[in-house]
Motif scaffolding. Structure first.
Motif, short mmCIF file in Angstrom:
data_model
loop_
_atom_site.label_atom_id
_atom_site.label_comp_id
_atom_site.label_asym_id
_atom_site.label_seq_id
_atom_site.Cartn_x
_atom_site.Cartn_y
_atom_site.Cartn_z
N LYS A 36 1.24 -0.35 -0.56
CA LYS A 36 -0.02 -0.06 -0.03
C LYS A 36 0.58 1.05 -0.18
CE LYS A 36 -3.90 -1.87 2.54
NZ LYS A 36 -4.23 -2.30 3.83
N PRO A 37 0.19 2.63 -0.22
CA PRO A 37 0.70 3.68 0.13
C PRO A 37 2.01 3.66 0.85
CG PRO A 37 -1.41 4.07 -1.26
CD PRO A 37 -1.26 2.52 -0.86
N ALA A 38 3.24 4.75 1.47
CA ALA A 38 3.58 4.36 2.43
C ALA A 38 4.57 6.15 2.26
CB ALA A 38 3.94 3.61 2.79
N MET A 39 4.84 6.27 3.59
CA MET A 39 6.27 6.70 3.81
C MET A 39 7.21 6.05 4.16
SD MET A 39 5.56 10.10 2.49
CE MET A 39 5.75 11.34 3.76
N VAL A 40 8.16 6.19 3.26
CA VAL A 40 9.53 5.29 3.86
C VAL A 40 10.87 6.66 4.23
CG1 VAL A 40 11.44 3.94 3.67
CG2 VAL A 40 9.38 4.13 1.83
N THR A 41 11.17 6.05 5.78
CA THR A 41 12.00 7.33 6.10
C THR A 41 13.77 6.58 6.50
OG1 THR A 41 11.39 9.12 7.09
CG2 THR A 41 13.29 8.84 7.72
N LEU A 42 14.60 7.02 5.59
CA LEU A 42 15.79 5.99 5.85
C LEU A 42 17.02 7.06 6.68
CD1 LEU A 42 16.06 3.99 2.54
CD2 LEU A 42 15.94 3.23 4.24
N TRP A 43 18.04 6.23 6.90
CA TRP A 43 18.83 7.63 7.72
C TRP A 43 19.87 7.46 7.03
CZ3 TRP A 43 17.37 11.56 11.56
CH2 TRP A 43 15.89 11.50 11.81
N ARG A 44 20.77 8.61 7.50
CA ARG A 44 22.36 8.32 7.59
C ARG A 44 23.30 8.19 5.78
NH1 ARG A 44 26.22 6.44 11.54
NH2 ARG A 44 27.68 6.20 10.34
N ILE A 45 21.73 8.27 4.92
CA ILE A 45 22.57 8.18 3.34
C ILE A 45 22.97 9.62 2.73
CG2 ILE A 45 21.08 7.51 1.64
CD1 ILE A 45 20.23 5.21 3.60
N LEU A 46 23.94 8.91 2.73
CA LEU A 46 25.15 10.21 3.04
C LEU A 46 25.83 9.84 1.86
CD1 LEU A 46 25.81 10.64 6.46
CD2 LEU A 46 24.79 12.47 4.97
N PRO A 47 26.42 11.25 0.90
CA PRO A 47 27.77 10.36 0.12
C PRO A 47 28.76 10.40 0.62
CG PRO A 47 27.14 12.71 -0.22
CD PRO A 47 26.09 11.98 0.59
N LEU A 48 29.86 9.10 0.43
CA LEU A 48 30.49 8.93 1.15
C LEU A 48 32.31 9.19 0.15
CD1 LEU A 48 30.47 5.80 3.68
CD2 LEU A 48 30.21 8.18 3.76
N HIS A 49 33.32 9.72 0.82
CA HIS A 49 34.44 10.03 0.40
C HIS A 49 34.62 8.70 -0.39
CE1 HIS A 49 38.86 11.01 -0.42
NE2 HIS A 49 38.30 12.18 -0.72
N LEU A 56 30.21 13.50 3.03
CA LEU A 56 30.71 14.84 1.72
C LEU A 56 29.45 15.58 1.72
CD1 LEU A 56 32.27 13.02 -1.15
CD2 LEU A 56 33.28 14.10 0.13
N THR A 57 29.88 16.41 2.57
CA THR A 57 28.44 17.81 2.50
C THR A 57 28.35 18.87 2.56
OG1 THR A 57 28.88 18.50 4.78
CG2 THR A 57 27.39 16.03 5.22
N ASP A 58 29.48 19.16 1.40
CA ASP A 58 29.32 20.41 0.61
C ASP A 58 28.31 20.84 -0.35
OD1 ASP A 58 30.55 20.09 -1.98
OD2 ASP A 58 31.37 18.31 -0.43
N ASP A 59 28.44 22.17 -1.00
CA ASP A 59 27.08 22.08 -1.49
C ASP A 59 26.25 21.15 -3.30
OD1 ASP A 59 25.87 23.87 -0.29
OD2 ASP A 59 26.83 25.94 -1.20
N LYS A 60 28.06 21.57 -3.63
CA LYS A 60 28.44 20.85 -5.11
C LYS A 60 27.78 18.74 -4.54
CE LYS A 60 31.25 19.28 -8.70
NZ LYS A 60 33.25 19.63 -8.93
N ASN A 61 28.46 18.36 -3.67
CA ASN A 61 28.59 17.11 -4.26
C ASN A 61 26.69 16.15 -3.00
OD1 ASN A 61 30.74 15.06 -4.84
ND2 ASN A 61 31.84 16.73 -2.49
N ALA A 62 26.23 17.69 -2.73
CA ALA A 62 24.49 17.25 -2.12
C ALA A 62 24.22 17.24 -2.96
CB ALA A 62 24.58 18.47 -0.99
N ALA A 63 24.15 18.28 -3.57
CA ALA A 63 23.39 18.54 -5.13
C ALA A 63 23.16 17.18 -5.92
CB ALA A 63 23.95 19.84 -5.64
N LEU A 64 24.35 16.77 -6.43
CA LEU A 64 24.93 15.68 -7.30
C LEU A 64 24.23 14.22 -6.56
CD1 LEU A 64 28.58 16.22 -8.39
CD2 LEU A 64 26.71 15.90 -9.57
N PHE A 65 24.45 14.16 -5.77
CA PHE A 65 23.82 12.71 -4.59
C PHE A 65 22.43 12.90 -4.51
CE2 PHE A 65 23.11 10.18 -0.71
CZ PHE A 65 23.74 9.27 -0.76
N GLU A 66 22.06 14.11 -4.03
CA GLU A 66 20.64 14.70 -3.97
C GLU A 66 19.81 14.35 -5.40
OE1 GLU A 66 16.61 17.29 -1.80
OE2 GLU A 66 18.72 17.33 -1.91
N GLU A 67 20.20 14.50 -6.51
CA GLU A 67 19.89 13.92 -7.89
C GLU A 67 19.95 12.32 -8.24
OE1 GLU A 67 18.14 14.37 -10.65
OE2 GLU A 67 17.72 15.81 -9.69
#
Length: 99
Positions: A36-49, A56-67
């Motif tokens: 059924k429809p659901a909201m899913v939350t995952l934690w610690r989903i981060l780009p890593l060096h 990697l939390t800088d603007d460029k890497n964060a934007a690429l990772f979110e995409e």
């Protein structure tokens, strides 16, 4: 049949992923049981060096990772919609129509 008694066989939670109705399990039609429809939350989903394995939390890497996260959802067969991603905590929230 009480579905709660079978959750360990129907839901697999692993590093950076969650799977409902993994291969080898009977998947009901959309709209029934857990499918059924659901909201899913995952934690610690981060780009890593690649070498240091630090976030990697800088603007460029964060934007690429979110995409990349958005594209991953678009390619899924769950009709998923990106809700939010926090580049500092790695909290990723998305909505699925079914599993």
């Amino acid at each position: 049949r009480d579905i709660v008694d079978h959750l360990d066989a129907l839901v697999t939670i692993a590093d950076r992923s969650v799977e409902v109705y993994p291969p080898g399990t009977r998947k009901p039609m959309a709209g029934y049981e857990l499918n059924k429809p659901a909201m899913v939350t995952l934690w610690r989903i981060l780009p890593l060096h690649k070498r240091l394995h630090t976030p990697l939390t800088d603007d460029k890497n964060a934007a690429l990772f979110e995409e990349r996260l958005r594209k991953k959802l678009a390619a899924s067969d769950a009709h998923a919609q990106h809700i939010s991603w926090d580049r500092h905590t790695g909290k990723w929230v998305f909505r699925v129509e079914h599993f």
